[in-house]
Design an enzyme around this catalytic site. Sequence first.
Site, PDB file in Angstrom:
ATOM      1  N   ASP A 104       0.797  -1.232   0.000  1.00 21.49           N
ATOM      2  CA  ASP A 104       0.000   0.000   0.000  1.00 21.49           C
ATOM      3  C   ASP A 104       0.834   1.290   0.000  1.00 21.49           C
ATOM      4  OD1 ASP A 104       0.986  -0.351   2.552  1.00 21.49           O
ATOM      5  OD2 ASP A 104      -0.945  -0.305   3.580  1.00 21.49           O
ATOM      6  N   HIS A 105       1.966   1.265   0.736  1.00 12.85           N
ATOM      7  CA  HIS A 105       2.721   2.505   0.906  1.00 12.85           C
ATOM      8  C   HIS A 105       3.464   2.943  -0.353  1.00 12.85           C
ATOM      9  CE1 HIS A 105       1.783   2.081   5.080  1.00 12.85           C
ATOM     10  NE2 HIS A 105       2.553   3.090   5.444  1.00 12.85           N
ATOM     11  N   ASP A 169       3.628  -0.918  11.655  1.00  7.73           N
ATOM     12  CA  ASP A 169       3.175   0.388  11.194  1.00  7.73           C
ATOM     13  C   ASP A 169       2.565   1.097  12.390  1.00  7.73           C
ATOM     14  OD1 ASP A 169       2.475   1.926   8.457  1.00  7.73           O
ATOM     15  OD2 ASP A 169       0.930   2.297   9.966  1.00  7.73           O
ATOM     16  N   ARG A 452      -2.042  12.371  10.044  1.00  8.36           N
ATOM     17  CA  ARG A 452      -0.782  13.047  10.368  1.00  8.36           C
ATOM     18  C   ARG A 452      -0.698  14.331   9.569  1.00  8.36           C
ATOM     19  NH1 ARG A 452       3.336   8.416  12.151  1.00  8.36           N
ATOM     20  NH2 ARG A 452       2.301   8.331  14.175  1.00  8.36           N
ATOM     21  N   SER A 659      11.582   7.595  16.494  1.00 11.15           N
ATOM     22  CA  SER A 659      10.695   6.490  16.153  1.00 11.15           C
ATOM     23  C   SER A 659      11.332   5.170  16.564  1.00 11.15           C
ATOM     24  CB  SER A 659      10.466   6.485  14.651  1.00 11.15           C
ATOM     25  OG  SER A 659      11.683   6.194  14.022  1.00 11.15           O
ATOM     26  N   ARG A 661      12.379   3.128  14.510  1.00 13.44           N
ATOM     27  CA  ARG A 661      13.051   2.705  13.269  1.00 13.44           C
ATOM     28  C   ARG A 661      14.217   1.752  13.556  1.00 13.44           C
ATOM     29  NH1 ARG A 661      14.487   7.803   9.960  1.00 13.44           N
ATOM     30  NH2 ARG A 661      12.242   8.011  10.199  1.00 13.44           N
TER      31      ARG A 661
HETATM   32 FE1  SF4 Z   1      -1.085   4.521   4.813  1.00 11.76          FE
HETATM   33 FE2  SF4 Z   1      -0.016   5.184   7.162  1.00 11.76          FE
HETATM   34 FE3  SF4 Z   1      -1.418   6.976   5.751  1.00 11.76          FE
HETATM   35 FE4  SF4 Z   1      -2.642   4.985   6.876  1.00 11.76          FE
HETATM   36  S1  SF4 Z   1      -1.504   6.610   7.934  1.00 11.76           S
HETATM   37  S2  SF4 Z   1      -2.962   5.698   4.786  1.00 11.76           S
HETATM   38  S3  SF4 Z   1      -1.166   3.324   6.670  1.00 11.76           S
HETATM   39  S4  SF4 Z   1       0.512   6.030   5.197  1.00 11.76           S
END
Ligand code: SF4
Length: 774
Positions: A104-105, A169, A452, A659, A661
């Site tokens: 997805d990313h 994630d 975010r 993070s 990471r």
């Molecule tokens: Fe993708 Fe993370 Fe955005 Fe959700 S928050 S759509 S998992 S990038």
Amino acid sequence: TSYPPAPSKHYQSITPPYAHLLSQLEQVRSILNRPLSLAEKIVYSHLVNVEEGLAGGDPIRGEKHLKLRPDRVALQDASAQMAILQFSTCGRDRTAVPVSIHCDHLISAYEGAEADLKRSIMSNKEVFDFLESASKKYGIEFWGPGSGIIHQIVLENYSAPGLLMLGCDSHTPNAGGLGSIAIGVGGADAVDAMTATPWELKAPKLIGVELKGELSGWCSAKDVILEVVGRLSVRGGTGSIIEYYGEGVERMGATGLATIANMGAEMGATTSTFPYSDNMRRYLHATNRGPVADEADRAHAAGFLSPDKGCEYDQHITIDLTTLEPKLNGPFTPDLSTPLSQFGKLVQEKGWKDELSAALIGSCTNSSYEDMTRAASIARQAKAKGLSVKSEFMVTPGSELINATIERDGVKADLEAVGGQVLANACGPCIGQWERSEKKGEENAILTSFNRNFKARNDGNRLTMNFLASPDIVTAMAFSGKLSFDPRHDELIGADGKPFKFDPPTGEKLPASGFTAGNTSYLPEPVPEPVPSTPLAISPTSTRLELLQPFEPHFSPEAFADPNAKLEFDDLRCLLRIRGKCTTDEISAAGKWLKYKGHLSNLAENTLIGATNDETERVNSAIDFSTGEEGTIPEVAKAYKARGQPWMIVTDHNYGEGSAREHASLQPRFLNCKVILARSFARIHRTNLTKQGVLPLTFANDADYSLVSAGDVVSTSGLDALLRGDLDADVDVVVRKADGKEVTIKTTHGLSRDQVEWIREGSALNLIKRKAAE
Ligand code: SF4
């Protein structure tokens, strides 16, 4: 507490082991003998050994380190690469718990769903091929590009009340919308679960949030979480699970609860969860998981899926949904929360241009059927008045299930009819995969229903102000094109020249005619059998993927067997002394380096490039003491590695903050770093270092920081006793200066028995591998 067997292998794999969890819960009750919160019930019933884990009783929260056995793991395409590469070094031919991978990313948004998907598949083919081959080899459910976003798919297929799930994630907690405990972790932690190695978590504290009343009008679940983030701040959830309860929870749909759980990550919370409800049951049935709902009903009746009356939280807040107002949070931080009624004033006070340049809805946070139907109800009202959007308007469906269902039900057509562009079922603009040609380098404002809003997060432009709001507010404001527009009170002018005002949005929690799967080729084979003969698809010439070689143990088995051999690090070269803040971003930068997440040698080229050398005051600068020449930090580290010269670094306070990471701990170890001596460490990074076999030591006396300089030769004294099992052993650091003088520095290590074992073996993965071979 007796359960009928699951009707099929598939349902068995997606149903939490309720019978086992209930019997564990009985033990928890007998030890703690007090009312338990929901989160405590789920977490403690997943202890590997309840008696050992809760020995001594309270206090547990914020104190005890729990060893847990998670039920499931989910990985996304960017983080899955290193998780799988690490798993592949463990000598296992299948995963110990069900795992899913989601592509997805890596899909960018540019022209629209079909073309974007095609282009992204071509440019990331080798990564997708690798993940698919690993899925086949180890029996993992593989959701290819176009199938949807990890958290939406997990909610639709895998999350269940009472489940304990790990995901690579930070928005993994989204699954809490169905009453699970779902926690975001790094790849090495995921490998713990994948190899049945007990996974360690410091017992979280609890924040109780009571939701009173009922949402109505323009208010939706998104406004609840925007309010909570505003109240608790971006650090307010650290080390805690947020547990919601009250009549408001009962009334909200599971996907609305998922939106709230999703953004708990914005407060640094471990996760968020909710008691089992009728709406959760309905969602399980609607997504073809009736058997899971039946089992959850029984577990609920046995007292598992809700908090006990009288349980106590460490912190508590109440929100009255009846009086809640829609919010806009931002710019640049999710906790800057402004009620909609005050937003126009804020725009004026700040002198921002009163213009909305783009409106984006969807993502893993807000692309439920309810979200989409509410947005479409606004679009239909505008269309009836002959209006279309004034700003760019983009929609990211969270999954093919949503995409196909909104297409069948005409919802997509409603959004497109007013100028909306529906993108691929993927992360796209939420993670900066938005090739935006407009507004480059220009201050502008966008509204999103994402989670975010850090600078440059969406379009790479640090001047783009991103405000977070509900899909309803984002959609309505797109028709005005102005930031100061309040759709509850302000009017627009229709095509007929007459003023018109929106009615509040209406939507449906679940589709009346059920969901439709859409393109079924996206569906993975459920619970696939591993095919161990499958080679991992990694080209030897790849610049993006590289097989991970297990790290060499620091000491030989013969040395351990010989009581006279001294297990000490000798003659480490101090590479540099780092000044000030050194976050995981400074240790392993993101941006253009992200494409090397599966190639440790290439990624290691960025090791510590953001670190400041305390002695030269230069960033990314070190001296090679064999040649006397200055180079970048990775250049000098690589030269030491090539000469077989082990090294160490000295660092300031809170080294490795930021993070989880894990590349920030893998890279120094890969380049032959053995010890990091710090004034203090960020907790997660310190654990990550020990997992990779790097010894983290802390100065007993802060002022000793300047006693070690670049080029000094450093040895340990006392490590031998520690590695041979004496956890109380002091480890000193003996520093030989250029003039031959020696200084001895006192340090503390604070390592647990497990962590000492990881260092003994050279890494946690080496230990897992050895145990697998035994
Ligand atoms: Fe993708 Fe993370 Fe955005 Fe959700 S928050 S759509 S998992 S990038």
